[in-house]
Design a protein around this motif. Sequence first.
Motif, PDB file in Angstrom:
ATOM      1  N   VAL A 120       0.730  -1.342  -0.026  1.00 56.92           N
ATOM      2  CA  VAL A 120      -0.048   0.043   0.007  1.00 56.92           C
ATOM      3  C   VAL A 120       0.835   1.189  -0.027  1.00 56.92           C
ATOM      4  CG1 VAL A 120      -1.713   1.136   1.170  1.00 56.92           C
ATOM      5  CG2 VAL A 120      -1.985  -1.213   1.290  1.00 56.92           C
ATOM      6  N   GLY A 121       0.631   2.131  -1.137  1.00 59.48           N
ATOM      7  CA  GLY A 121       1.222   3.339  -0.838  1.00 59.48           C
ATOM      8  C   GLY A 121       0.368   4.675  -0.731  1.00 59.48           C
ATOM      9  N   VAL A 122       0.813   5.891  -0.539  1.00 60.92           N
ATOM     10  CA  VAL A 122       0.032   6.921  -0.372  1.00 60.92           C
ATOM     11  C   VAL A 122       0.042   7.613  -1.716  1.00 60.92           C
ATOM     12  CG1 VAL A 122      -0.189   9.305   0.893  1.00 60.92           C
ATOM     13  CG2 VAL A 122       0.835   7.070   2.074  1.00 60.92           C
ATOM     14  N   CYS A 123      -1.273   8.044  -1.990  1.00 65.85           N
ATOM     15  CA  CYS A 123      -1.430   8.656  -3.279  1.00 65.85           C
ATOM     16  C   CYS A 123      -1.573  10.339  -3.008  1.00 65.85           C
ATOM     17  CB  CYS A 123      -2.943   8.574  -3.663  1.00 65.85           C
ATOM     18  SG  CYS A 123      -3.172   6.462  -4.262  1.00 65.85           S
ATOM     19  N   ARG A 124      -1.080  10.949  -4.292  1.00 67.92           N
ATOM     20  CA  ARG A 124      -1.014  12.313  -4.059  1.00 67.92           C
ATOM     21  C   ARG A 124      -2.665  12.918  -4.150  1.00 67.92           C
ATOM     22  NH1 ARG A 124       2.386  10.981  -7.829  1.00 67.92           N
ATOM     23  NH2 ARG A 124       1.001  11.527  -9.349  1.00 67.92           N
ATOM     24  N   THR A 125      -3.418  12.190  -4.792  1.00 64.84           N
ATOM     25  CA  THR A 125      -4.836  12.637  -4.912  1.00 64.84           C
ATOM     26  C   THR A 125      -5.482  12.749  -3.633  1.00 64.84           C
ATOM     27  OG1 THR A 125      -4.784  11.524  -7.484  1.00 64.84           O
ATOM     28  CG2 THR A 125      -6.936  12.203  -6.216  1.00 64.84           C
ATOM     29  N   ARG A 126      -6.105  13.679  -3.362  1.00 65.02           N
ATOM     30  CA  ARG A 126      -6.837  13.788  -2.020  1.00 65.02           C
ATOM     31  C   ARG A 126      -8.124  13.531  -2.166  1.00 65.02           C
ATOM     32  NH1 ARG A 126      -3.650  16.413   2.072  1.00 65.02           N
ATOM     33  NH2 ARG A 126      -1.195  15.928   1.377  1.00 65.02           N
ATOM     34  N   LEU A 127      -8.772  13.265  -0.951  1.00 65.18           N
ATOM     35  CA  LEU A 127     -10.360  12.965  -0.909  1.00 65.18           C
ATOM     36  C   LEU A 127     -11.045  14.387  -0.652  1.00 65.18           C
ATOM     37  CD1 LEU A 127     -11.149   9.725   0.564  1.00 65.18           C
ATOM     38  CD2 LEU A 127     -11.931  10.411  -1.707  1.00 65.18           C
ATOM     39  N   GLY A 155       3.107   0.554  -8.914  1.00 70.20           N
ATOM     40  CA  GLY A 155       3.191  -1.075  -8.638  1.00 70.20           C
ATOM     41  C   GLY A 155       2.497  -1.542  -7.412  1.00 70.20           C
ATOM     42  N   TRP A 156       1.705  -0.326  -6.787  1.00 66.06           N
ATOM     43  CA  TRP A 156       0.996  -0.841  -5.484  1.00 66.06           C
ATOM     44  C   TRP A 156      -0.215  -1.725  -5.732  1.00 66.06           C
ATOM     45  CZ3 TRP A 156       0.538   4.902  -4.308  1.00 66.06           C
ATOM     46  CH2 TRP A 156       1.926   5.577  -4.007  1.00 66.06           C
ATOM     47  N   GLY A 157      -0.628  -2.711  -4.678  1.00 63.89           N
ATOM     48  CA  GLY A 157      -2.037  -3.183  -4.580  1.00 63.89           C
ATOM     49  C   GLY A 157      -3.023  -2.498  -4.357  1.00 63.89           C
ATOM     50  N   GLU A 158      -2.724  -1.425  -3.621  1.00 68.09           N
ATOM     51  CA  GLU A 158      -3.938  -0.416  -3.291  1.00 68.09           C
ATOM     52  C   GLU A 158      -3.298   0.851  -2.930  1.00 68.09           C
ATOM     53  OE1 GLU A 158      -6.426   1.120  -3.270  1.00 68.09           O
ATOM     54  OE2 GLU A 158      -7.850   0.029  -1.783  1.00 68.09           O
ATOM     55  N   GLY A 159      -3.830   2.036  -3.122  1.00 64.41           N
ATOM     56  CA  GLY A 159      -3.520   3.591  -2.960  1.00 64.41           C
ATOM     57  C   GLY A 159      -4.174   4.026  -1.719  1.00 64.41           C
ATOM     58  N   ASN A 233     -13.129  -4.718   2.285  1.00 62.01           N
ATOM     59  CA  ASN A 233     -14.369  -4.507   1.505  1.00 62.01           C
ATOM     60  C   ASN A 233     -15.121  -5.725   1.005  1.00 62.01           C
ATOM     61  OD1 ASN A 233     -13.330  -6.109  -1.032  1.00 62.01           O
ATOM     62  ND2 ASN A 233     -12.447  -4.144  -1.925  1.00 62.01           N
ATOM     63  N   ALA A 234     -16.348  -5.571   0.721  1.00 59.52           N
ATOM     64  CA  ALA A 234     -17.397  -6.513   0.417  1.00 59.52           C
ATOM     65  C   ALA A 234     -17.158  -7.491  -0.502  1.00 59.52           C
ATOM     66  CB  ALA A 234     -18.777  -6.028   0.203  1.00 59.52           C
ATOM     67  N   VAL A 235     -16.114  -7.467  -1.317  1.00 63.83           N
ATOM     68  CA  VAL A 235     -15.774  -8.598  -2.348  1.00 63.83           C
ATOM     69  C   VAL A 235     -14.698  -9.152  -1.686  1.00 63.83           C
ATOM     70  CG1 VAL A 235     -14.506  -9.025  -4.381  1.00 63.83           C
ATOM     71  CG2 VAL A 235     -16.414  -7.269  -4.409  1.00 63.83           C
ATOM     72  N   ALA A 236     -13.634  -8.533  -1.135  1.00 64.17           N
ATOM     73  CA  ALA A 236     -12.369  -9.337  -0.770  1.00 64.17           C
ATOM     74  C   ALA A 236     -12.503  -9.843   0.831  1.00 64.17           C
ATOM     75  CB  ALA A 236     -11.243  -8.459  -1.059  1.00 64.17           C
ATOM     76  N   GLY A 237     -13.664  -9.167   1.375  1.00 62.19           N
ATOM     77  CA  GLY A 237     -13.414  -9.489   2.896  1.00 62.19           C
ATOM     78  C   GLY A 237     -12.186  -8.710   3.546  1.00 62.19           C
ATOM     79  N   VAL A 238     -11.272  -9.124   4.428  1.00 61.20           N
ATOM     80  CA  VAL A 238     -10.075  -8.793   4.971  1.00 61.20           C
ATOM     81  C   VAL A 238      -9.069  -9.172   4.255  1.00 61.20           C
ATOM     82  CG1 VAL A 238      -9.005  -8.024   7.173  1.00 61.20           C
ATOM     83  CG2 VAL A 238     -11.535  -8.584   6.949  1.00 61.20           C
ATOM     84  N   ARG A 239      -8.039  -8.352   4.024  1.00 62.04           N
ATOM     85  CA  ARG A 239      -6.915  -8.477   3.416  1.00 62.04           C
ATOM     86  C   ARG A 239      -5.575  -7.817   4.116  1.00 62.04           C
ATOM     87  NH1 ARG A 239      -6.801  -7.518  -3.020  1.00 62.04           N
ATOM     88  NH2 ARG A 239      -5.192  -8.870  -2.918  1.00 62.04           N
ATOM     89  N   GLY A 240      -4.372  -8.543   4.269  1.00 66.33           N
ATOM     90  CA  GLY A 240      -3.308  -8.084   4.982  1.00 66.33           C
ATOM     91  C   GLY A 240      -2.471  -7.190   4.046  1.00 66.33           C
ATOM     92  N   VAL A 241      -1.582  -6.504   4.806  1.00 67.33           N
ATOM     93  CA  VAL A 241      -0.903  -5.306   4.169  1.00 67.33           C
ATOM     94  C   VAL A 241       0.718  -5.753   4.590  1.00 67.33           C
ATOM     95  CG1 VAL A 241      -0.288  -2.801   4.100  1.00 67.33           C
ATOM     96  CG2 VAL A 241      -2.530  -3.399   4.198  1.00 67.33           C
ATOM     97  N   LYS A 242       1.584  -6.068   3.679  1.00 69.62           N
ATOM     98  CA  LYS A 242       2.818  -6.444   3.810  1.00 69.62           C
ATOM     99  C   LYS A 242       3.793  -5.291   3.712  1.00 69.62           C
ATOM    100  CE  LYS A 242       3.499  -7.708  -1.140  1.00 69.62           C
ATOM    101  NZ  LYS A 242       3.940  -8.786  -1.946  1.00 69.62           N
ATOM    102  N   ARG A 243       3.301  -4.027   3.023  1.00 69.30           N
ATOM    103  CA  ARG A 243       4.244  -2.857   3.214  1.00 69.30           C
ATOM    104  C   ARG A 243       3.471  -1.789   3.072  1.00 69.30           C
ATOM    105  NH1 ARG A 243       9.762  -2.342   1.723  1.00 69.30           N
ATOM    106  NH2 ARG A 243       9.855  -4.570   1.187  1.00 69.30           N
ATOM    107  N   LEU A 244       3.871  -0.664   3.815  1.00 69.52           N
ATOM    108  CA  LEU A 244       3.078   0.393   4.061  1.00 69.52           C
ATOM    109  C   LEU A 244       3.874   1.654   3.588  1.00 69.52           C
ATOM    110  CD1 LEU A 244       0.508   2.076   4.516  1.00 69.52           C
ATOM    111  CD2 LEU A 244       1.369   1.801   6.915  1.00 69.52           C
ATOM    112  N   ASP A 245       3.794   2.408   2.602  1.00 70.67           N
ATOM    113  CA  ASP A 245       4.523   3.622   2.384  1.00 70.67           C
ATOM    114  C   ASP A 245       6.058   3.337   2.203  1.00 70.67           C
ATOM    115  OD1 ASP A 245       4.700   6.163   1.670  1.00 70.67           O
ATOM    116  OD2 ASP A 245       4.848   6.989   3.621  1.00 70.67           O
ATOM    117  N   GLY A 246       6.343   1.793   1.671  1.00 74.07           N
ATOM    118  CA  GLY A 246       7.826   1.500   1.459  1.00 74.07           C
ATOM    119  C   GLY A 246       8.372   0.844   2.793  1.00 74.07           C
ATOM    120  N   ARG A 247       7.578   0.743   3.698  1.00 76.91           N
ATOM    121  CA  ARG A 247       8.121   0.169   5.099  1.00 76.91           C
ATOM    122  C   ARG A 247       7.495  -1.343   5.217  1.00 76.91           C
ATOM    123  NH1 ARG A 247       6.153   0.287  10.458  1.00 76.91           N
ATOM    124  NH2 ARG A 247       4.436   1.738   9.766  1.00 76.91           N
ATOM    125  N   PRO A 248       8.301  -2.330   5.465  1.00 80.00           N
ATOM    126  CA  PRO A 248       7.536  -3.427   5.638  1.00 80.00           C
ATOM    127  C   PRO A 248       6.861  -3.566   6.802  1.00 80.00           C
ATOM    128  CG  PRO A 248      10.064  -3.914   5.174  1.00 80.00           C
ATOM    129  CD  PRO A 248       9.863  -2.377   5.400  1.00 80.00           C
TER     130      PRO A 248
END
Length: 271
Positions: A120-127, A155-159, A233-248
């Motif tokens: 997971v990485g952090v996107c520049r686009t804000r909400l 190349g992230w799986g999620e932003g 989310n409702a499709v995947a259920g719960v998923r783990g995060v192995k790397r956050l903003d470049g940090r394992p």
Amino acid sequence: MILVDGQACDLVPASDRGLNYADGLFETMRLHAGAVPLLQRHLARLRAGAERLGLPWPGDQVLRMEIERLAAAGGGDGVLKIVLTRGDGGRGYVPDPQATGRRILSSHPLPAALGHPLEVGVCRTRLGRSPALDGLKHLGRLEQVLAAREATAAGWGEGLMLDAHGFVAEGTRHHVFWRRAGRLETPPASMLAVDGVMRTLLLEALAAAGEAGCEAPLRYDALHEIEEMVVCNAVAGVRGVKRLDGRPLPESALLARMRALLAAHGVTWLA
């Protein structure tokens, strides 16, 4: 298979207000063993959204019948999507008070590698914030589209998306939970673009087990304090995060616990 107002069809008129003004709502649901496990929750959210926007409501029974038709044709596991629009309205923002609405239901294969942990990485686009639309799964998702492009290019799986003040809000298609200083936290509902079905179910399951998650704001510059993270989310259920903003991040005990809580609430279809 695609159904437009109950007919097998993949075309809508160019005058549809969903196309012209994003004047509509959608739901994306998991199909498992020919059924939608969280259907009642999805329909409740869709109905509440239709009431807020003043969209014509086709009725629970109509939607259930068409979902069953798609499920029977799909045979097994997959993804079902419902789109409700105000229907045809011609040019101009003012909707026709006599609009009858349009419903589009479709079935799709499951995404690949749903059970794999994500980077997971952090996107520049804000909400942005829109009090009139907060929480609604409306059709205007351009911020998520732009952020998803960023995540794919990196190349992230999620932003991960931040709000205008730099606080963590949600992913492009998942909600997030994390543990820091031993506390289980998730962003406050007031910061979310979408009131998530799976997020709500997880909070209910945690509360029932006496492990209530705490809604707490987290600024981007405090991401290093996160010890574990999961997304849902409702499709995947719960998923783990192995790397956050470049940090394992370590293999998550939080993931196993949340899946166990969901299983206790009848959610046994996780990838």
